[in-house]
Motif scaffolding. Sequence first.
Motif, short mmCIF file in Angstrom:
data_model
loop_
_atom_site.label_atom_id
_atom_site.label_comp_id
_atom_site.label_asym_id
_atom_site.label_seq_id
_atom_site.Cartn_x
_atom_site.Cartn_y
_atom_site.Cartn_z
N GLY A 120 0.79 -1.22 0.00
CA GLY A 120 0.00 0.00 0.00
C GLY A 120 0.83 1.27 0.00
O GLY A 120 2.00 1.28 0.38
N THR A 121 0.17 2.35 -0.44
CA THR A 121 0.76 3.69 -0.46
C THR A 121 -0.06 4.61 0.43
O THR A 121 -1.30 4.66 0.32
CB THR A 121 0.76 4.27 -1.89
OG1 THR A 121 1.61 3.48 -2.72
CG2 THR A 121 1.24 5.71 -1.90
N LEU A 122 0.61 5.34 1.30
CA LEU A 122 -0.02 6.36 2.12
C LEU A 122 0.29 7.74 1.54
O LEU A 122 1.45 8.06 1.29
CB LEU A 122 0.49 6.31 3.56
CG LEU A 122 -0.02 5.16 4.43
CD1 LEU A 122 0.86 5.03 5.68
CD2 LEU A 122 -1.48 5.39 4.83
N ARG A 123 -0.74 8.54 1.33
CA ARG A 123 -0.56 9.94 0.98
C ARG A 123 -1.01 10.74 2.20
O ARG A 123 -2.19 10.75 2.56
CB ARG A 123 -1.39 10.32 -0.24
CG ARG A 123 -1.30 11.79 -0.62
CD ARG A 123 -2.19 12.10 -1.80
NE ARG A 123 -2.28 13.52 -2.04
CZ ARG A 123 -3.17 14.10 -2.84
NH1 ARG A 123 -4.05 13.34 -3.48
NH2 ARG A 123 -3.19 15.39 -3.00
N ALA A 124 -0.07 11.38 2.88
CA ALA A 124 -0.31 11.94 4.21
C ALA A 124 -0.31 13.46 4.19
O ALA A 124 0.40 14.09 3.40
CB ALA A 124 0.74 11.43 5.19
N ALA A 125 -1.10 14.05 5.09
CA ALA A 125 -1.26 15.50 5.15
C ALA A 125 -0.86 16.03 6.53
O ALA A 125 -1.26 15.47 7.55
CB ALA A 125 -2.69 15.90 4.84
N VAL A 126 -0.11 17.11 6.52
CA VAL A 126 0.29 17.79 7.75
C VAL A 126 -0.68 18.93 8.07
O VAL A 126 -1.01 19.18 9.23
CB VAL A 126 1.73 18.33 7.63
CG1 VAL A 126 2.12 19.15 8.86
CG2 VAL A 126 2.71 17.18 7.43
N ARG A 127 -1.13 19.65 7.04
CA ARG A 127 -1.97 20.83 7.21
C ARG A 127 -3.42 20.53 6.82
O ARG A 127 -3.69 19.63 6.02
CB ARG A 127 -1.45 21.97 6.35
CG ARG A 127 0.02 22.30 6.56
CD ARG A 127 0.28 22.92 7.89
NE ARG A 127 1.70 23.29 8.05
CZ ARG A 127 2.21 23.79 9.16
NH1 ARG A 127 1.43 24.02 10.20
NH2 ARG A 127 3.50 24.08 9.24
N ALA A 128 -4.34 21.34 7.34
CA ALA A 128 -5.76 21.16 7.06
C ALA A 128 -6.06 21.29 5.57
O ALA A 128 -6.88 20.54 5.02
CB ALA A 128 -6.59 22.17 7.86
N LYS A 129 -5.40 22.23 4.91
CA LYS A 129 -5.60 22.41 3.47
C LYS A 129 -5.25 21.15 2.70
O LYS A 129 -5.98 20.71 1.80
CB LYS A 129 -4.74 23.58 2.98
CG LYS A 129 -4.74 23.77 1.47
CD LYS A 129 -3.79 24.89 1.07
CE LYS A 129 -3.71 25.03 -0.44
NZ LYS A 129 -2.75 26.11 -0.83
N HIS A 130 -4.15 20.53 3.07
CA HIS A 130 -3.72 19.33 2.38
C HIS A 130 -4.59 18.13 2.76
O HIS A 130 -4.84 17.25 1.93
CB HIS A 130 -2.25 19.04 2.68
CG HIS A 130 -1.35 20.17 2.28
ND1 HIS A 130 -0.27 20.56 3.04
CD2 HIS A 130 -1.38 21.01 1.22
CE1 HIS A 130 0.33 21.59 2.45
NE2 HIS A 130 -0.32 21.86 1.35
N ALA A 131 -5.08 18.09 4.00
CA ALA A 131 -5.98 17.02 4.41
C ALA A 131 -7.28 17.07 3.61
O ALA A 131 -7.82 16.02 3.22
CB ALA A 131 -6.28 17.13 5.90
N ALA A 132 -7.77 18.27 3.33
CA ALA A 132 -8.98 18.40 2.52
C ALA A 132 -8.73 17.89 1.11
O ALA A 132 -9.60 17.24 0.51
CB ALA A 132 -9.43 19.86 2.50
N ALA A 133 -7.55 18.17 0.57
CA ALA A 133 -7.22 17.68 -0.77
C ALA A 133 -7.11 16.16 -0.78
O ALA A 133 -7.57 15.51 -1.72
CB ALA A 133 -5.91 18.32 -1.24
#
Length: 420
Positions: A120-133
Amino acid sequence: MANLYRDTAQPAPDTSPLDGDARADIAVVGGGITGLSAALHAAEAGATVVLLEAEEPGFGASGRNGGQVNPGLKPDPDVVERDFGADLGGRMNALAGNAPKFVFDLIKRLAIRCEARQNGTLRAAVRAKHAAAVRSTAEQLMRRGAPVEFLDGPAVTRLTGTDRYIAAMLDKRGGDLNPLSFARGLARAAIAAGTRVHSGTRVRAIASTDGAWRLDTGRGCVRAAHVVIATNGYTDGLWPQLRGTIVPLFGAIAATERLSDAACHAIMPMRSVLYESGAITVYYRLDAQQRLLIGGRGPMREIAAPAAVPHLTAYARKLWPVLEGVDWTHGWGGRLAMTRDHYPHVHEPARGVLICLGYNGRGVAMATTMGAQLARRIAHPADPFDMPVTALQRIPLHPFWPIAVKAAVAHGRIADLLGV
């Protein structure tokens, strides 16, 4: 260059420079994953193939990348279908989404020893903007039936061993491998299928003569009805205007010494690969030897030691304090190709000539798949092709790309830091 893969990869197949003249149905320029896959699949279909590589198979980014086998194109599925329509866009999404399966199935079929794992691949977000994307991408993929999950912060922490991320998408189609072993395995398979692979053979000129293409190397020439140019980030002036259609970027990777079982469990217990969602991507994985490999943007040049990328090693220690005092043994990099629209580019600038380049950091899966697609297009030109074939378009102010890249990286790091 302290490339870890040169210490851990399977041996290279025996190849030698072209010395004299040769004829073939297809001449392939470039011994990276695209060219090797194209040569393999064309030879398996019955074509006579000669592959010409300036250095050795897997020399460029194909044998130096992060080893991640990630699904999908860089733009989101909805964007792809908006840009190219439901038919072609849908076929593009399907092709890219299934690319890891194509890679892992090929590895099994050819028995390539390259430490392949589909965890599997994880695409991870640090900021809220990136989490929404990331959430938006996950929702688009789930609507299309892809095996993905959107994870909140605590779930990501359990998978990664760090509380850095507020959200992530797990795409179960992804995985990892040793890319140099994979490239060498493709070369070995292509040779077994009948391809003549010539290393140390730079193509210096290409011209149409007497209804065929002539490729001159200085020590000989190849005449072929079809030519595939697959030079990606190492594209030079061989074909007019091609170099100006992509921006070559330098990726950099640092690797630790072999880690203890306890450290590995603390870092990435599921053994998925991860890349961060943001303007400047950081990516990492644990390899089969229990080394942490972490990559991202580095100096705009080749590097030969982990000391050249202190921002990456410091970031790793920030993610996992257990790495304090661990030795970083290798540091290396290579050139990948970015396109202005973030899509891979396929060109047919003349009859019998196919060009494919510009994977925008997703080269292992897409290059393997596109090599097979190029071979199929040569064999069956009337069949539908699952990527757009476009005219060469030079990027404006292309000679100034090094300045622009440095400015873009600086801006991206500031934007990621501020969360804008």
